[in-house]
Design an enzyme around this catalytic site. Sequence first.
Site, PDB file in Angstrom:
ATOM      1  N   HIS A  98      -3.643  -2.296   2.640  1.00 59.09           N
ATOM      2  CA  HIS A  98      -2.777  -1.487   3.490  1.00 59.09           C
ATOM      3  C   HIS A  98      -3.461  -0.120   3.669  1.00 59.09           C
ATOM      4  O   HIS A  98      -4.155   0.341   2.758  1.00 59.09           O
ATOM      5  CB  HIS A  98      -1.436  -1.319   2.760  1.00 59.09           C
ATOM      6  CG  HIS A  98      -0.356  -0.670   3.553  1.00 59.09           C
ATOM      7  ND1 HIS A  98      -0.312   0.683   3.784  1.00 59.09           N
ATOM      8  CD2 HIS A  98       0.734  -1.191   4.164  1.00 59.09           C
ATOM      9  CE1 HIS A  98       0.771   0.966   4.498  1.00 59.09           C
ATOM     10  NE2 HIS A  98       1.420  -0.153   4.748  1.00 59.09           N
ATOM     11  N   ASP A 175      -2.172  -1.256  -6.068  1.00 55.30           N
ATOM     12  CA  ASP A 175      -1.074  -1.069  -5.126  1.00 55.30           C
ATOM     13  C   ASP A 175      -0.104  -2.227  -5.352  1.00 55.30           C
ATOM     14  O   ASP A 175      -0.380  -3.367  -5.000  1.00 55.30           O
ATOM     15  CB  ASP A 175      -1.658  -1.089  -3.698  1.00 55.30           C
ATOM     16  CG  ASP A 175      -0.592  -1.151  -2.621  1.00 55.30           C
ATOM     17  OD1 ASP A 175       0.596  -1.300  -2.952  1.00 55.30           O
ATOM     18  OD2 ASP A 175      -0.966  -1.061  -1.435  1.00 55.30           O
ATOM     19  N   GLN A 178       3.907  -4.699  -2.684  1.00 53.03           N
ATOM     20  CA  GLN A 178       4.439  -6.016  -2.314  1.00 53.03           C
ATOM     21  C   GLN A 178       4.641  -6.924  -3.529  1.00 53.03           C
ATOM     22  O   GLN A 178       5.101  -8.045  -3.386  1.00 53.03           O
ATOM     23  CB  GLN A 178       3.501  -6.725  -1.327  1.00 53.03           C
ATOM     24  CG  GLN A 178       3.450  -6.108   0.044  1.00 53.03           C
ATOM     25  CD  GLN A 178       4.794  -6.130   0.770  1.00 53.03           C
ATOM     26  OE1 GLN A 178       5.681  -6.915   0.455  1.00 53.03           O
ATOM     27  NE2 GLN A 178       4.947  -5.251   1.733  1.00 53.03           N
ATOM     28  N   LYS A 201      11.262  -1.335  -1.332  1.00 53.87           N
ATOM     29  CA  LYS A 201      10.874  -2.747  -1.200  1.00 53.87           C
ATOM     30  C   LYS A 201      11.491  -3.590  -2.314  1.00 53.87           C
ATOM     31  O   LYS A 201      11.365  -4.811  -2.314  1.00 53.87           O
ATOM     32  CB  LYS A 201       9.358  -2.887  -1.198  1.00 53.87           C
ATOM     33  CG  LYS A 201       8.742  -2.183   0.020  1.00 53.87           C
ATOM     34  CD  LYS A 201       7.335  -2.589   0.267  1.00 53.87           C
ATOM     35  CE  LYS A 201       6.602  -1.591   1.129  1.00 53.87           C
ATOM     36  NZ  LYS A 201       6.619  -1.929   2.549  1.00 53.87           N
ATOM     37  N   CYS A 338      -0.417  -2.092   9.323  1.00 51.96           N
ATOM     38  CA  CYS A 338      -1.154  -1.018   8.621  1.00 51.96           C
ATOM     39  C   CYS A 338      -2.367  -1.586   7.903  1.00 51.96           C
ATOM     40  O   CYS A 338      -2.704  -1.164   6.787  1.00 51.96           O
ATOM     41  CB  CYS A 338      -0.259  -0.271   7.628  1.00 51.96           C
ATOM     42  SG  CYS A 338       1.156   0.491   8.383  1.00 51.96           S
TER      43      CYS A 338
END
Length: 383
Positions: A98, A175, A178, A201, A338
Amino acid sequence: MYLDSAATAQKPQIVLDALTDYYINQNANVHRGLYQLAFQATEDYEKIRQQVGEFVGVNADNIVFTRGTTEALNLVASSFGPLVVHPDSEILVTAAEHHSNFIPWQQLAKRTGAKFVVVPPDDQGIVTTDAIIDHVTAKTAIVAVAQVTNVTGHVVDVARIGQAVHAKGGYLVVDGAQAVAHMPVDMRQLGADFYAFSGHKIYGPTGIGALVGKKQLLQQMPPIAFGGEMIDMVTEAESTWAPSPLKFEAGTPNIAGVFGLSAAITYLTQSDAEAREQHERALLDQLRTGLQAIPGMTVYGDSEGVSVVSFNLAGVHPHDLATYLDEQSIAVRAGHHCAQPLMTQLNIPATVRASVGLYSNEDDVERLLSAVRAAGRYFNESE
Ligand code: PMP
């Protein structure tokens, strides 16, 4: 019908109640007031830091509250980056990152003169764990990688990447935007140096998230934002900082967001992790298999991916397909997500992406599939 939980999840009542309750009954600034309401707000705020820590297997002082993943990753790149990156270093990311986990490192490389190494994907848009490890060298100062990518849902083996990076003396930044909603995250097993995620999220409010960091690294890092709450002493000549994590939380924080995040974690963890995973796995399998049966369909990623399925229908621009689906009240995302470097590598402008949450069900997936089938007929006939 909402199939865009990867962009942001819908909020359960418990989260909405926590926000309202905070503003009605608990609203006071934290770490400041010398009165009961402020003491209580501060105590609760710090207890939530501990809850967030337990959620990912660390202590409270490993948790820095941020606005979300983006701010957390930028904090690591701006504050930690210059401590370990030199002109002859390499910074390693994947082409599937991303922009939030791409641009901060690209810019850090530009500022320091380090080499910016981007691991390319295969033709499914996947950058495998092995491909990442293959690119780690003795010069690699930082590897920044998504545990789950937001275009294909591919899951990398963070623990294995961590071992490879640490064996060469580098640091691993993950990261987790997700990942956290879809799998248990335990920093003790992952072994990453930093891990970033967003509350919105995982069914929490927007504007709140966390940077999880190893204590000795957070202690070495300089603050990058200055103001109230983050100081120890201020004189005209000099200022000193509060210990980490407070030194990274300048200004009045998103207190309501922290309370909402607490409720979101409670919501997420009150159901069994395995049952959650099975529920979402079944929906993603149904989605992937159904899509693959549609003529002219390309489905990206692999069948073990989580959270999202990205696809394209031959001859139909992804934006047209998403608009067609929107006319049937089906919300999916279309665009570059993104992740423009990945789109460039795959030589496509965009994909359509459907993603599931705990509240998604088989009917939602079936409705999407039949609408995509109808779209295929509609666009082909109108050609
Ligand atoms: N990384 C990934 C993999 C994401 O999916 C997202 C959100 N789309 C982000 C980073 C950025 O998260 P946020 O906008 O909440 O900071």
